[in-house]
Design a protein around this motif. Sequence first.
Motif, PDB file in Angstrom:
ATOM      1  N   SER A 209      57.410  37.272  32.044  1.00 59.89           N
ATOM      2  CA  SER A 209      57.438  36.244  33.075  1.00 59.89           C
ATOM      3  C   SER A 209      56.629  35.043  32.614  1.00 59.89           C
ATOM      4  O   SER A 209      55.577  35.209  31.984  1.00 59.89           O
ATOM      5  CB  SER A 209      56.849  36.780  34.389  1.00 59.89           C
ATOM      6  OG  SER A 209      56.643  35.748  35.329  1.00 59.89           O
ATOM      7  N   PRO A 210      57.061  33.840  32.947  1.00 58.22           N
ATOM      8  CA  PRO A 210      56.282  32.651  32.586  1.00 58.22           C
ATOM      9  C   PRO A 210      54.945  32.579  33.310  1.00 58.22           C
ATOM     10  O   PRO A 210      54.069  31.803  32.922  1.00 58.22           O
ATOM     11  CB  PRO A 210      57.200  31.491  32.988  1.00 58.22           C
ATOM     12  CG  PRO A 210      58.159  32.067  33.977  1.00 58.22           C
ATOM     13  CD  PRO A 210      58.343  33.494  33.578  1.00 58.22           C
ATOM     14  N   THR A 211      54.776  33.385  34.356  1.00 55.19           N
ATOM     15  CA  THR A 211      53.510  33.385  35.093  1.00 55.19           C
ATOM     16  C   THR A 211      52.480  34.326  34.492  1.00 55.19           C
ATOM     17  O   THR A 211      51.314  34.305  34.895  1.00 55.19           O
ATOM     18  CB  THR A 211      53.735  33.778  36.568  1.00 55.19           C
ATOM     19  OG1 THR A 211      54.246  35.118  36.626  1.00 55.19           O
ATOM     20  CG2 THR A 211      54.725  32.833  37.232  1.00 55.19           C
ATOM     21  N   PHE A 212      52.892  35.174  33.533  1.00 52.50           N
ATOM     22  CA  PHE A 212      51.959  36.106  32.902  1.00 52.50           C
ATOM     23  C   PHE A 212      51.306  35.439  31.700  1.00 52.50           C
ATOM     24  O   PHE A 212      51.980  34.806  30.884  1.00 52.50           O
ATOM     25  CB  PHE A 212      52.675  37.374  32.431  1.00 52.50           C
ATOM     26  CG  PHE A 212      53.280  38.193  33.551  1.00 52.50           C
ATOM     27  CD1 PHE A 212      52.919  37.980  34.873  1.00 52.50           C
ATOM     28  CD2 PHE A 212      54.220  39.187  33.278  1.00 52.50           C
ATOM     29  CE1 PHE A 212      53.476  38.722  35.898  1.00 52.50           C
ATOM     30  CE2 PHE A 212      54.772  39.940  34.292  1.00 52.50           C
ATOM     31  CZ  PHE A 212      54.401  39.704  35.608  1.00 52.50           C
ATOM     32  N   GLU A 213      50.005  35.621  31.579  1.00 53.22           N
ATOM     33  CA  GLU A 213      49.277  35.024  30.466  1.00 53.22           C
ATOM     34  C   GLU A 213      48.559  36.112  29.671  1.00 53.22           C
ATOM     35  O   GLU A 213      48.126  37.118  30.234  1.00 53.22           O
ATOM     36  CB  GLU A 213      48.258  34.007  30.988  1.00 53.22           C
ATOM     37  CG  GLU A 213      48.894  32.824  31.705  1.00 53.22           C
ATOM     38  CD  GLU A 213      47.858  31.818  32.190  1.00 53.22           C
ATOM     39  OE1 GLU A 213      46.655  32.081  31.986  1.00 53.22           O
ATOM     40  OE2 GLU A 213      48.262  30.792  32.760  1.00 53.22           O
ATOM     41  N   PRO A 214      48.430  35.918  28.344  1.00 53.96           N
ATOM     42  CA  PRO A 214      47.699  36.901  27.530  1.00 53.96           C
ATOM     43  C   PRO A 214      46.221  36.915  27.904  1.00 53.96           C
ATOM     44  O   PRO A 214      45.699  35.938  28.445  1.00 53.96           O
ATOM     45  CB  PRO A 214      47.917  36.389  26.099  1.00 53.96           C
ATOM     46  CG  PRO A 214      48.213  34.930  26.255  1.00 53.96           C
ATOM     47  CD  PRO A 214      48.940  34.796  27.554  1.00 53.96           C
ATOM     48  N   GLY A 215      45.583  38.046  27.621  1.00 52.21           N
ATOM     49  CA  GLY A 215      44.164  38.146  27.924  1.00 52.21           C
ATOM     50  C   GLY A 215      43.883  39.367  28.775  1.00 52.21           C
ATOM     51  O   GLY A 215      44.760  40.227  28.976  1.00 52.21           O
ATOM     52  N   PRO A 216      42.666  39.486  29.293  1.00 53.78           N
ATOM     53  CA  PRO A 216      42.288  40.643  30.117  1.00 53.78           C
ATOM     54  C   PRO A 216      43.103  40.678  31.403  1.00 53.78           C
ATOM     55  O   PRO A 216      43.654  39.650  31.832  1.00 53.78           O
ATOM     56  CB  PRO A 216      40.806  40.398  30.399  1.00 53.78           C
ATOM     57  CG  PRO A 216      40.612  38.931  30.214  1.00 53.78           C
ATOM     58  CD  PRO A 216      41.559  38.529  29.134  1.00 53.78           C
ATOM     59  N   PRO A 217      43.196  41.858  32.047  1.00 58.77           N
ATOM     60  CA  PRO A 217      43.992  41.979  33.274  1.00 58.77           C
ATOM     61  C   PRO A 217      43.523  41.007  34.357  1.00 58.77           C
ATOM     62  O   PRO A 217      42.322  40.872  34.601  1.00 58.77           O
ATOM     63  CB  PRO A 217      43.739  43.440  33.701  1.00 58.77           C
ATOM     64  CG  PRO A 217      43.329  44.149  32.455  1.00 58.77           C
ATOM     65  CD  PRO A 217      42.586  43.134  31.641  1.00 58.77           C
ATOM     66  N   ASP A 218      44.484  40.311  35.006  1.00 55.30           N
ATOM     67  CA  ASP A 218      44.121  39.432  36.106  1.00 55.30           C
ATOM     68  C   ASP A 218      44.185  40.213  37.413  1.00 55.30           C
ATOM     69  O   ASP A 218      44.414  41.429  37.431  1.00 55.30           O
ATOM     70  CB  ASP A 218      45.032  38.206  36.140  1.00 55.30           C
ATOM     71  CG  ASP A 218      46.492  38.549  36.398  1.00 55.30           C
ATOM     72  OD1 ASP A 218      46.800  39.719  36.730  1.00 55.30           O
ATOM     73  OD2 ASP A 218      47.341  37.652  36.269  1.00 55.30           O
ATOM     74  N   GLU A 219      43.982  39.517  38.531  1.00 55.06           N
ATOM     75  CA  GLU A 219      43.921  40.210  39.817  1.00 55.06           C
ATOM     76  C   GLU A 219      45.249  40.876  40.174  1.00 55.06           C
ATOM     77  O   GLU A 219      45.265  41.920  40.838  1.00 55.06           O
ATOM     78  CB  GLU A 219      43.524  39.226  40.916  1.00 55.06           C
ATOM     79  CG  GLU A 219      44.476  38.054  41.097  1.00 55.06           C
ATOM     80  CD  GLU A 219      44.010  37.083  42.157  1.00 55.06           C
ATOM     81  OE1 GLU A 219      44.813  36.239  42.578  1.00 55.06           O
ATOM     82  OE2 GLU A 219      42.836  37.169  42.554  1.00 55.06           O
ATOM     83  N   ASN A 220      46.368  40.320  39.710  1.00 56.16           N
ATOM     84  CA  ASN A 220      47.672  40.932  39.993  1.00 56.16           C
ATOM     85  C   ASN A 220      47.830  42.261  39.261  1.00 56.16           C
ATOM     86  O   ASN A 220      48.331  43.237  39.825  1.00 56.16           O
ATOM     87  CB  ASN A 220      48.797  39.974  39.596  1.00 56.16           C
ATOM     88  CG  ASN A 220      48.823  38.717  40.438  1.00 56.16           C
ATOM     89  OD1 ASN A 220      48.704  38.781  41.656  1.00 56.16           O
ATOM     90  ND2 ASN A 220      48.956  37.572  39.801  1.00 56.16           N
ATOM     91  N   ALA A 221      47.400  42.301  37.999  1.00 50.58           N
ATOM     92  CA  ALA A 221      47.485  43.539  37.224  1.00 50.58           C
ATOM     93  C   ALA A 221      46.543  44.592  37.802  1.00 50.58           C
ATOM     94  O   ALA A 221      46.887  45.779  37.867  1.00 50.58           O
ATOM     95  CB  ALA A 221      47.131  43.265  35.761  1.00 50.58           C
ATOM     96  N   ILE A 222      45.360  44.159  38.232  1.00 44.02           N
ATOM     97  CA  ILE A 222      44.390  45.094  38.803  1.00 44.02           C
ATOM     98  C   ILE A 222      44.909  45.681  40.113  1.00 44.02           C
ATOM     99  O   ILE A 222      44.817  46.892  40.349  1.00 44.02           O
ATOM    100  CB  ILE A 222      43.038  44.384  39.021  1.00 44.02           C
ATOM    101  CG1 ILE A 222      42.414  44.027  37.664  1.00 44.02           C
ATOM    102  CG2 ILE A 222      42.086  45.270  39.819  1.00 44.02           C
ATOM    103  CD1 ILE A 222      41.202  43.134  37.761  1.00 44.02           C
ATOM    104  N   GLU A 223      45.480  44.823  40.973  1.00 44.62           N
ATOM    105  CA  GLU A 223      46.031  45.327  42.230  1.00 44.62           C
ATOM    106  C   GLU A 223      47.179  46.297  41.970  1.00 44.62           C
ATOM    107  O   GLU A 223      47.264  47.367  42.588  1.00 44.62           O
ATOM    108  CB  GLU A 223      46.538  44.176  43.101  1.00 44.62           C
ATOM    109  CG  GLU A 223      47.125  44.658  44.417  1.00 44.62           C
ATOM    110  CD  GLU A 223      47.870  43.589  45.196  1.00 44.62           C
ATOM    111  OE1 GLU A 223      47.897  43.657  46.437  1.00 44.62           O
ATOM    112  OE2 GLU A 223      48.456  42.687  44.554  1.00 44.62           O
TER     113      GLU A 223
END
Length: 272
Positions: free
Chosen positions: A91-105
């Motif tokens: 998805s264009p809204t996903f960015e590389p790096g540590p998990p964001d709040e969406n991934a954590i939820e």
Amino acid sequence: MSEMEVMASIMRDHIINLLREGKRIDGRGFEDYRDLEVKVNVIEKAEGSAWVRLGNTQVLVGIKVDLGEPFPDLPEKGVMTTNVELVPLASPTFEPGPPDENAIELARVVDRGIRESGAVELEKLVIVPGKLVRVIFIDVHVLDHDGNLLDASGIGAIAALMSTKIPKIEYDEESGEVKILDEYEPLPVKSVPIPVTFAKIGNTMVVDPNIDEERVMDGRITITTDENGHISAVQKGEGGSFKLEEVMYAVDTAFKKAEELRKIVLEAVGKA
């Protein structure tokens, strides 16, 4: 107002007008899921795995099982941990790096739905109480995001767990030696919790929101149920509010839709 905000407003008005006419943007009924496809044992080196396609949303779940120490407050239970990776290409809204709040939820909702249902008998994963247990790692990789990652990931996780085989272990109490055998047994999974997600758009509730519906929804609620009539998890997200009658409708519908989805999972793992 930016061009993007104008487009979002136009899309919202279009979707709401369709809902008022009893229609959805992709032609489904309010309680209809997109086509669901589940395949297991798709990762050769994992103890268990599953690929799920829900409409155009795709997730891949891998299970690894290792040995480790139990949590200090749960000495007679194995350990289960869930991690989610939002692959940037999905998805264009996903960015590389540590998990964001969406991934954590997403990880928490998947984990809670399975853990609180008692689906995996963690007591049977203890080798030496308080010292040595099996540790289950659930890794969810989102490959293509077209809406409702919660249900796709939850379905993929339980399907992968049901396909998991773990090596038998011999433990010598005198020497403390642990021997891993070449014999395998199924992971002890006793129930099949299934998440069902609703989006509230205006005054209308729809199941399995696609990406366009998620972008304009006022609220979201996910209800995870098992085949024994138990609710193991409820997660509300995206702000908004739900009336009591809307929540009760969601609960009743979640049980009904979960039964349909569960049949597909059971067929995929060969337990239908």
